[in-house]
Motif scaffolding. Structure first.
Motif, mmCIF file in Angstrom:
data_model
loop_
_atom_site.group_PDB
_atom_site.id
_atom_site.type_symbol
_atom_site.label_atom_id
_atom_site.label_comp_id
_atom_site.label_asym_id
_atom_site.label_seq_id
_atom_site.Cartn_x
_atom_site.Cartn_y
_atom_site.Cartn_z
ATOM 1 N N THR A 1 -5.900 1.142 -7.829
ATOM 2 C CA THR A 1 -6.480 1.782 -6.605
ATOM 3 C C THR A 1 -7.413 1.227 -6.326
ATOM 4 O O THR A 1 -8.291 0.753 -6.893
ATOM 5 C CB THR A 1 -6.980 3.399 -8.153
ATOM 6 N N VAL A 2 -7.603 1.529 -5.202
ATOM 7 C CA VAL A 2 -8.310 0.437 -4.117
ATOM 8 C C VAL A 2 -9.223 2.000 -3.622
ATOM 9 O O VAL A 2 -8.554 2.895 -2.741
ATOM 10 C CB VAL A 2 -7.791 -0.353 -3.610
ATOM 11 N N HIS A 3 -10.544 1.788 -3.509
ATOM 12 C CA HIS A 3 -11.146 2.667 -2.490
ATOM 13 C C HIS A 3 -12.225 1.845 -0.972
ATOM 14 O O HIS A 3 -12.290 1.025 -1.354
ATOM 15 C CB HIS A 3 -12.722 3.829 -2.967
ATOM 16 N N SER A 4 -11.577 2.203 0.101
ATOM 17 C CA SER A 4 -12.410 1.688 0.906
ATOM 18 C C SER A 4 -13.332 2.595 1.315
ATOM 19 O O SER A 4 -13.038 3.300 1.954
ATOM 20 C CB SER A 4 -11.625 1.720 1.990
ATOM 21 N N GLN B 1 -13.792 -4.165 -3.506
ATOM 22 C CA GLN B 1 -13.162 -3.083 -3.440
ATOM 23 C C GLN B 1 -11.112 -3.325 -3.841
ATOM 24 O O GLN B 1 -10.729 -3.612 -4.760
ATOM 25 C CB GLN B 1 -13.285 -1.820 -3.178
ATOM 26 N N ASN C 1 -13.368 4.659 4.011
ATOM 27 C CA ASN C 1 -13.715 6.000 3.300
ATOM 28 C C ASN C 1 -12.668 7.064 2.281
ATOM 29 O O ASN C 1 -11.787 7.648 2.481
ATOM 30 C CB ASN C 1 -14.682 7.025 3.880
ATOM 31 N N THR C 2 -11.423 6.320 1.650
ATOM 32 C CA THR C 2 -10.101 6.525 1.627
ATOM 33 C C THR C 2 -9.964 5.588 0.109
ATOM 34 O O THR C 2 -10.473 4.374 0.163
ATOM 35 C CB THR C 2 -9.230 5.725 2.671
ATOM 36 N N THR C 3 -8.805 5.768 -0.652
ATOM 37 C CA THR C 3 -8.637 5.400 -1.576
ATOM 38 C C THR C 3 -7.257 5.902 -1.501
ATOM 39 O O THR C 3 -6.305 6.464 -1.282
ATOM 40 C CB THR C 3 -8.877 6.645 -2.582
ATOM 41 N N HIS C 4 -6.421 4.870 -1.784
ATOM 42 C CA HIS C 4 -5.167 4.299 -2.053
ATOM 43 C C HIS C 4 -4.887 3.617 -3.589
ATOM 44 O O HIS C 4 -5.448 2.758 -4.220
ATOM 45 C CB HIS C 4 -4.342 3.800 -0.418
ATOM 46 N N GLU C 5 -2.915 3.773 -3.506
ATOM 47 C CA GLU C 5 -2.692 2.578 -4.506
ATOM 48 C C GLU C 5 -1.978 1.584 -4.071
ATOM 49 O O GLU C 5 -1.778 1.279 -2.352
ATOM 50 C CB GLU C 5 -1.766 3.423 -5.250
ATOM 51 N N LYS D 1 0.711 -0.867 0.057
ATOM 52 C CA LYS D 1 -0.010 0.239 -0.637
ATOM 53 C C LYS D 1 0.835 1.234 0.030
ATOM 54 O O LYS D 1 0.147 1.999 -0.169
ATOM 55 C CB LYS D 1 -0.846 -0.349 1.399
#
Ligand code: G4P
Ligand code: NA
Ligand code: NA
Length: 194
Positions: free
Chosen positions: A95-98, A131, A102-106, A81
């Motif tokens: 890209t993963v959105h949780s 996701q 409520n976060t988005t990360h590579e 991550k």
């Protein structure tokens, strides 16, 4: 998987209608004996598939993924991550959105460890909105590798991830499937008994 269901009943904490806390054996402290049994079960389910690599996402996917990899005698790769200091430029990213956080990360995997000759089993601790799985599938596709299926420790059937993946013909095997967390109680989907 009966032993897992019993552990969830005994040690799981229902934090809300949506979230189950299993910090005492899966997400923080880890129960190696239970983890080994889960690895054996994933291996039994996917043994005939000719899997060459297990792919997961740090951090909580690593324990069950490693046990499955040990059982199938194939390498385990975990998507990172955070980009490490030593990471080369030759990477796959997704890209993963949780929804939960409520976060988005590579997420990042080195190209050296996943190629078009691989047959991949994705393993993760939870399946909620799917996701994380989608991000890992994206990376498998970028590698031109073959996806054998997805092994999940705990699936929450009241959230849409499992149905979305299965409706696309992807094989998803979950060791425990939770139907509901209402009234502070864990209810399993009976079909999940193995
Ligand atoms: P998704 O991947 O299915 O879309 O799930 P979501 O975005 O909702 O979940 C984000 C993070 O929360 C993931 O961990 C996921 O495993 C975890 N998670 C989702 N639902 C639950 C739950 O009911 N209980 C617990 N304990 N975790 C849940 P992560 O951010 O990747 O963290 P890590 O533990 O792997 O470091
Ligand atoms: Na997690
Ligand atoms: Na996870």
């Amino acid at each position: 998987m009966k032993a897992l269901q019993e552990k969830i009943k005994q040690d799981g904490l229902v934090l809300s209608d949506q979230v189950l806390k299993v910090d005492s054996f899966l997400n923080h402290q880890v129960d190696p004996v239970l983890m080994k049994k889960m690895g054996e079960e994933f291996a039994r389910l996917f043994r005939k598939d000719g899997v060459t690599k297990i792919l997961t996402l740090e951090s909580s996917g690593i324990s069950p993924a490693l046990m499955a990899a040990l059982e199938l005698k194939v390498p385990m790769v975990f998507a990172r991550k955070k980009k490490p200091l030593t990471q080369s430029a030759d990477v796959y990213t997704a890209t993963v959105h949780s929804f939960t956080k409520n976060t988005t990360h590579e997420i990042i995997v080195s190209r050296a460890f996943l190629t078009n000759r691989d047959k991949v089993l994705i393993i993760d601790d939870f399946l909620a909105y799917g996701q994380a799985a989608e991000g890992l599938i994206d990376i498998v596709k970028q590698a031109g590798a073959n996806l054998s299926g997805i092994g999940i420790v705990i699936e929450k059937a009241f959230q849409p991830g499992g149905e979305r993946l299965r409706s696309r013909g992807i094989r998803v095997e979950s060791l425990a499937v939770i139907q509901s967390l209402k009234n502070g109680t864990v209810s399993f989907l009976e079909e999940a008994y193995a």
